[in-house]
Enzyme design. Structure first.
Site, PDB file in Angstrom:
ATOM      1  N   HIS A   1       0.852  -1.193   0.000  1.00 60.70           N
ATOM      2  CA  HIS A   1       0.000   0.000   0.000  1.00 60.70           C
ATOM      3  C   HIS A   1       0.884   1.238   0.000  1.00 60.70           C
ATOM      4  CE1 HIS A   1      -3.878  -1.987   1.773  1.00 60.70           C
ATOM      5  NE2 HIS A   1      -3.272  -2.775   0.903  1.00 60.70           N
TER       6      HIS A   1
ATOM      7  N   GLU B   1       1.052   3.918   1.869  1.00 62.98           N
ATOM      8  CA  GLU B   1       1.632   4.325   3.155  1.00 62.98           C
ATOM      9  C   GLU B   1       2.771   3.392   3.563  1.00 62.98           C
ATOM     10  OE1 GLU B   1      -2.830   5.374   3.338  1.00 62.98           O
ATOM     11  OE2 GLU B   1      -1.590   3.766   2.525  1.00 62.98           O
TER      12      GLU B   1
ATOM     13  N   CYS C   1      -6.011   2.407   5.702  1.00 58.94           N
ATOM     14  CA  CYS C   1      -6.681   1.162   6.072  1.00 58.94           C
ATOM     15  C   CYS C   1      -6.093   0.682   7.405  1.00 58.94           C
ATOM     16  CB  CYS C   1      -6.477   0.116   4.984  1.00 58.94           C
ATOM     17  SG  CYS C   1      -4.813  -0.585   4.952  1.00 58.94           S
TER      18      CYS C   1
ATOM     19  N   CYS D   1      -2.280  -0.090   7.221  1.00 60.39           N
ATOM     20  CA  CYS D   1      -1.456   1.108   7.080  1.00 60.39           C
ATOM     21  C   CYS D   1      -1.467   1.935   8.359  1.00 60.39           C
ATOM     22  CB  CYS D   1      -1.923   1.933   5.891  1.00 60.39           C
ATOM     23  SG  CYS D   1      -1.624   1.095   4.319  1.00 60.39           S
TER      24      CYS D   1
END
Length: 157
Positions: A54, A56, A84, A87
């Site tokens: 992801h 991040e 999310c 993250c």
């Protein structure tokens, strides 16, 4: 708490360019310390075939490499969308001091990225979660922790 819109614009631009270039999903992140960009990241889940890639997480990996550290104290995260659960946990583990986001989890859900089930799973008892989990070898559970506590050269985190 007030963020700098210039860094948020960069996170959003990274997310949009990631999509329009065909490289990945609509998420971008920028990590800032002392008013300067330390690192950036974009969603690379499909490009790297890595469910943890992801934006991040990629930005955290890049920032840690750039700073030669496993913690990002004094850093702020600017992300194109509300993080999310994975993250968010990574941001906390990295010890960042602030999170600024643009899109919400509802915006992400409307685009097909619905993390609501993860929040629901976290709240459930282990035995009631969607992926079965069972404890094993409880008698050996603390061996590695005991070794850690005895390790004089350990680096606590």
């Amino acid at each position: 708490m007030q963020g700098n819109p210039i860094f948020m614009e960069k996170a959003i631009a990274l997310a949009t360019e990631n999509v329009t270039s065909g490289r990945g999903g609509p998420f971008g992140a920028v990590i800032v310390r002392d008013g300067a960009v330390v690192a950036t990241g974009v969603n690379q889940v499909t490009a790297l075939k890595d469910a943890t890639a992801h934006a991040e997480v990629m930005a955290i990996r890049n920032a840690c490499a750039a700073l030669g550290a496993f913690e990002l104290r004094g850093c702020q995260v600017y992300t194109s969308c509300e993080p999310c659960p994975m993250c968010l946990a990574a941001i906390y583990w990295a010890r960042c001091e602030a999170i600024f986001y643009s899109g919400t989890s509802a915006d992400a859900a409307a685009a097909g990225f619905d993390d609501a089930f993860l929040y629901d799973e976290i709240k459930r008892p282990v035995a009631a979660r969607g992926i079965p989990a069972a404890r094993m070898l409880a008698e050996k559970a603390t061996e590695s922790f005991d070794a850690w506590k005895k390790q004089a050269e350990r680096v606590d985190y």
